[in-house]
Scaffold this motif. Structure first.
Motif, PDB file in Angstrom:
ATOM      1  N   THR A  82     -46.397  59.251   2.799  1.00 35.51           N
ATOM      2  CA  THR A  82     -45.634  59.994   1.813  1.00 35.51           C
ATOM      3  C   THR A  82     -44.465  59.161   1.338  1.00 35.51           C
ATOM      4  O   THR A  82     -44.097  58.170   1.957  1.00 35.51           O
ATOM      5  CB  THR A  82     -45.104  61.314   2.412  1.00 35.51           C
ATOM      6  N   ARG A 123     -40.940  59.002   4.079  1.00 30.99           N
ATOM      7  CA  ARG A 123     -41.397  58.850   5.453  1.00 30.99           C
ATOM      8  C   ARG A 123     -40.326  59.143   6.493  1.00 30.99           C
ATOM      9  O   ARG A 123     -40.641  59.652   7.555  1.00 30.99           O
ATOM     10  CB  ARG A 123     -41.941  57.451   5.663  1.00 30.99           C
ATOM     11  N   ALA A 153     -38.265  61.484   6.728  1.00 34.40           N
ATOM     12  CA  ALA A 153     -37.982  62.902   6.921  1.00 34.40           C
ATOM     13  C   ALA A 153     -38.570  63.429   8.220  1.00 34.40           C
ATOM     14  O   ALA A 153     -37.924  64.183   8.946  1.00 34.40           O
ATOM     15  CB  ALA A 153     -38.506  63.715   5.732  1.00 34.40           C
ATOM     16  N   ARG A 154     -39.797  63.048   8.557  1.00 33.25           N
ATOM     17  CA  ARG A 154     -40.423  63.526   9.793  1.00 33.25           C
ATOM     18  C   ARG A 154     -39.662  63.010  11.009  1.00 33.25           C
ATOM     19  O   ARG A 154     -39.417  63.740  11.966  1.00 33.25           O
ATOM     20  CB  ARG A 154     -41.876  63.083   9.847  1.00 33.25           C
ATOM     21  N   LEU A 155     -39.266  61.744  10.983  1.00 37.30           N
ATOM     22  CA  LEU A 155     -38.498  61.171  12.081  1.00 37.30           C
ATOM     23  C   LEU A 155     -37.161  61.882  12.229  1.00 37.30           C
ATOM     24  O   LEU A 155     -36.747  62.220  13.338  1.00 37.30           O
ATOM     25  CB  LEU A 155     -38.283  59.673  11.833  1.00 37.30           C
ATOM     26  N   ARG A 180     -36.342  64.970  11.262  1.00 38.34           N
ATOM     27  CA  ARG A 180     -36.533  66.320  11.784  1.00 38.34           C
ATOM     28  C   ARG A 180     -36.848  66.296  13.272  1.00 38.34           C
ATOM     29  O   ARG A 180     -36.348  67.110  14.045  1.00 38.34           O
ATOM     30  CB  ARG A 180     -37.650  67.028  11.013  1.00 38.34           C
ATOM     31  N   GLY A 181     -37.667  65.357  13.700  1.00 37.08           N
ATOM     32  CA  GLY A 181     -38.013  65.256  15.115  1.00 37.08           C
ATOM     33  C   GLY A 181     -36.809  64.916  15.979  1.00 37.08           C
ATOM     34  O   GLY A 181     -36.579  65.538  17.020  1.00 37.08           O
TER      35      GLY A 181
END
Length: 191
Positions: free
Chosen positions: A3, A6, A8-10, A12-13
């Motif tokens: 995406t 990229r 954003a997932r890191l 949020r985690g």
């Protein structure tokens, strides 16, 4: 699938894990303060004794700090990665006569050049991700403050994307466009 955002997932985690860790630590401290643990007295000292710990403890603390600093640097580096990685596509048969390869950046550069020629556009970064049979186009478009973004988006979808589809001989290409509007007082630098 890669995406355009990229990190954003890191993010949020990491933030979710840190939040859970802090919530559990806070709940345990409140429970200890209220006397929920029979082995912990409210009057007992925080650490047993005042002797200096074994030297290995200091080395472990330094190693932990270095690991934490490297993780923080990795997180910081991920914040600047806004576009997907470049790929190389294998075109046609890979028989005994060799194979033909095309870098996705080679296919994306003409799209960026097309869009840079549009009125109100200051800079463009274009990347193609995915396979050669089903690529995705990611655009990062820097515009003037007074640019009509709706008209600019329409022109990209009606002019630049169809030209790319024709060049790659594809019926459809998904497009993600991110506009960055420049400051009014900022002077544009040309290459």
């Amino acid at each position: 699938m890669t995406t355009a955002n990229r990190p954003a997932r890191l993010n949020r985690g990491l933030l979710g894990g840190l939040g859970v860790l802090l919530a559990v630590a806070g709940a345990l401290l409140i429970a200890a303060h209220l006397g929920a643990f029979s082995r912990i007295s409210r009057e007992s000292p925080l650490v047993p004794g005042t002797a200096e710990p074994h030297p290995v403890v200091f080395y472990l603390a330094v190693a932990g700090a270095v690991v934490l600093a490297l993780a923080a640097l990795r997180w910081l580096a991920a914040q600047f990665t806004r576009m997907p990685k470049r790929t190389v596509w294998n075109l046609g048969d890979t028989g005994e006569h060799g194979r033909t390869q095309l870098a996705s950046s080679t296919a994306a550069e003409p799209v960026a050049a097309d869009i840079e020629s549009y009125d109100g556009v200051r800079s463009v970064s274009a990347r193609l991700s995915g396979s050669g049979l089903a690529p995705e186009l990611h655009l990062l478009v820097g515009t003037d403050p007074d640019a009509d973004l709706t008209a600019l988006r329409g022109r990209i979808l009606e002019h630049a994307v169809p030209r790319l589809r024709t060049a790659l001989e594809l019926s459809a290409i998904p497009v993600a466009v991110e506009f960055r509007i420049a400051d009014r007082g900022r002077v544009q630098r040309t290459k």
